[in-house]
Design a protein around this motif. Structure first.
Motif, PDB file in Angstrom:
ATOM      1  N   CYS A   1      55.512  22.068 -19.756  1.00  0.00           N
ATOM      2  CA  CYS A   1      56.316  23.270 -19.541  1.00  0.00           C
ATOM      3  C   CYS A   1      56.955  23.710 -20.852  1.00  0.00           C
ATOM      4  O   CYS A   1      57.534  22.889 -21.588  1.00  0.00           O
ATOM      5  CB  CYS A   1      57.381  22.996 -18.488  1.00  0.00           C
ATOM      6  SG  CYS A   1      58.497  24.396 -18.182  1.00  0.00           S
TER       7      CYS A   1
ATOM      8  N   LEU B   1      51.514  23.384 -13.394  1.00  0.00           N
ATOM      9  CA  LEU B   1      52.046  24.398 -14.298  1.00  0.00           C
ATOM     10  C   LEU B   1      51.524  25.764 -13.907  1.00  0.00           C
ATOM     11  O   LEU B   1      50.345  25.920 -13.559  1.00  0.00           O
ATOM     12  CB  LEU B   1      51.645  24.088 -15.755  1.00  0.00           C
ATOM     13  CG  LEU B   1      52.156  22.761 -16.330  1.00  0.00           C
ATOM     14  CD1 LEU B   1      51.565  22.532 -17.715  1.00  0.00           C
ATOM     15  CD2 LEU B   1      53.673  22.760 -16.399  1.00  0.00           C
TER      16      LEU B   1
ATOM     17  N   CYS C   1      56.662  25.143 -15.510  1.00  0.00           N
ATOM     18  CA  CYS C   1      56.634  24.431 -14.239  1.00  0.00           C
ATOM     19  C   CYS C   1      57.168  25.340 -13.141  1.00  0.00           C
ATOM     20  O   CYS C   1      57.767  26.389 -13.410  1.00  0.00           O
ATOM     21  CB  CYS C   1      57.448  23.140 -14.336  1.00  0.00           C
ATOM     22  SG  CYS C   1      59.205  23.402 -14.678  1.00  0.00           S
TER      23      CYS C   1
END
Length: 432
Positions: A199, A209, A232
């Motif tokens: 992330c 993700l 994320c």
């Protein structure tokens, strides 16, 4: 320095402002042009004067072009005059896009049929888009002007050559030049490799993700790869349509890293690279000796003299030099404004006409863009105002000065200083 021409409008060696004031006070010279300031001698010709000549330095750019006039003694230069030309290529591009949309709308309406005229059009060799050709024409227009006011004997130009792939990947070599940025990758795989499979905002790895827009689409962000990153699910939902500056306001280090890692926009670099050859050919066609230098040499020259980076100082340091005696204290900024439009109707954002312009641009002997001086004896606008005028059919004009916009000045108080030439002039203090 002040430009000087003889009584036949041929350029002489520039003089100091003090010398120009003495010549004007003695009646030996008159004002030939207001901006840039040029005087004309009535009792001297080129054959009667010693003309050593001056040289031009040009630092071409996408939005700004710096031009410096200097006197050269071997490799030592003395700056005389500096001008920063501000282009309007972006405005030309936007207006061409709007014109294409208007024409597309007219073709879709129930109007009389007109045969297509674009089937037989061919682009000549060396053709440039109007927004790019504008940059070359602007620079050449100022070179021709300066040649009329000063005895130019040589031109130094920085021939910029950007390599967009090297700018993105300094280690590129060999066959990789034949591959695009996404060669062998899909967009998702490319983003995973670019952002390290974690992330971007919190740094967590090993979790699902999502693809996130750095500049949200709701705020004008595009789908280009340079505007995409990985986030994320919690960070993606928390960010939403919030600007990245606000979302990371308490984490400036992360924000700086994202900006540094994201792909830099290469539009300006591509524009300069596209026009560099056309500019060099146009300069060579003038018949003057043209010396080409690289941007690395210009930067090295500035470091040797300790000068800061500006467009005009870069122009002064183009080419082979060892020292700079002095730099111009003030810079003339010339912003391209154009000479008006042919359209007589202005449209709102929905495409409906909201204003119809008059057929004649001249009102009471003035046109929009003229440089004027107004001396108002009384009223709320009492005082002396110098600037560019915007005419009105009522006879009450607006004057844009260097400080503010003065509205409703009667035409009887206005006196013409210089006709509109498609440029707006301001003066800025040079950093040296």
């Amino acid at each position: 320095m002040v430009f000087v021409v003889d009584r036949h409008h041929r350029p002489l060696q520039p003089c100091t402002p003090a010398r120009a004031r003495k010549l004007l006070a003695a009646g030996r010279a008159v004002v030939h042009r207001h901006t840039p300031f040029v005087i004309r001698l009535g009792d001297r010709e080129v054959a009667d004067s010693q003309v050593d000549g001056v040289e031009l330095g040009i630092d071409p750019g996408s939005k700004f072009t710096g031009i410096a006039v200097f006197r050269a003694d071997n490799t030592v230069r003395t700056g005389l005059f500096a001008i920063e030309v501000r282009h309007r290529g972006g405005q030309i591009r936007d207006r061409l896009t709007a014109r294409a949309a208007a024409r597309r709308g007219r073709r879709s309406r129930n109007l009389r049929y007109r045969a297509p005229r674009f089937m037989n059009r061919r682009k000549s060799d060396g053709w440039l888009a109007p927004s790019l050709r504008h940059r070359v024409d602007n620079t050449m227009a100022w070179v021709d002007r300066l040649r009329c006011w000063a005895p130019v004997c040589k031109v130094h130009v920085e021939r910029v050559a950007f390599d967009p792939q090297v700018m993105q990947n300094p280690n590129i070599a060999g066959v990789e030049y034949q591959h695009g940025t996404l060669h062998g990758y899909e967009v998702r795989e490319y983003l995973l490799a670019k952002w390290g499979r974690k992330c971007t905002y919190c740094g967590v790895a090993g979790v699902p993700l999502n693809i996130d827009h750095i500049v949200p689409r709701a705020r004008g962000g595009s789908d280009r790869v340079s505007n995409l990153t990985l986030a994320c699910v919690p960070c993606n939902q928390a960010k939403g349509a919030t600007p990245v500056d606000v979302f990371l306001a308490d984490r400036p280090a992360v924000l700086a890293r994202i900006r540094r890692q994201a792909k830099l926009p290469l539009r300006d670099a591509a524009a300069v690279s596209t026009t560099r050859r056309a500019l060099w050919q146009a300069l060579a066609a003038t018949g003057l000796p043209v010396e080409v230098a690289t941007g690395g040499r210009t930067k090295w020259n500035r470091h040797q003299t300790g000068a800061p980076k500006t467009h005009t100082l870069d122009a002064l340091h183009v080419g082979n030099l060892t020292a700079v005696r002095s730099c111009p204290g003030r810079v003339l900024v010339a912003t391209a404004t154009g000479r008006g439009r042919y359209a007589r109707t202005c449209y709102d954002r929905h495409g409906f006409p909201r204003l119809r312009l008059p057929r004649v641009k001249t009102v009471r002997g003035f046109q929009t863009g003229d440089l004027v001086r107004a001396v108002v004896p009384a009223g709320k606008n009492k005082g002396r105002h110098i600037g560019r005028v915007a005419v009105r059919t009522t006879g009450r004009f607006n004057i844009r000065t260097s400080h503010a916009l003065v509205q409703g000045i009667n035409h009887r108080h206005v006196r013409l200083l210089q006709r509109a030439d498609g440029w707006a002039y301001t003066r800025e203090q040079e950093r040296s």
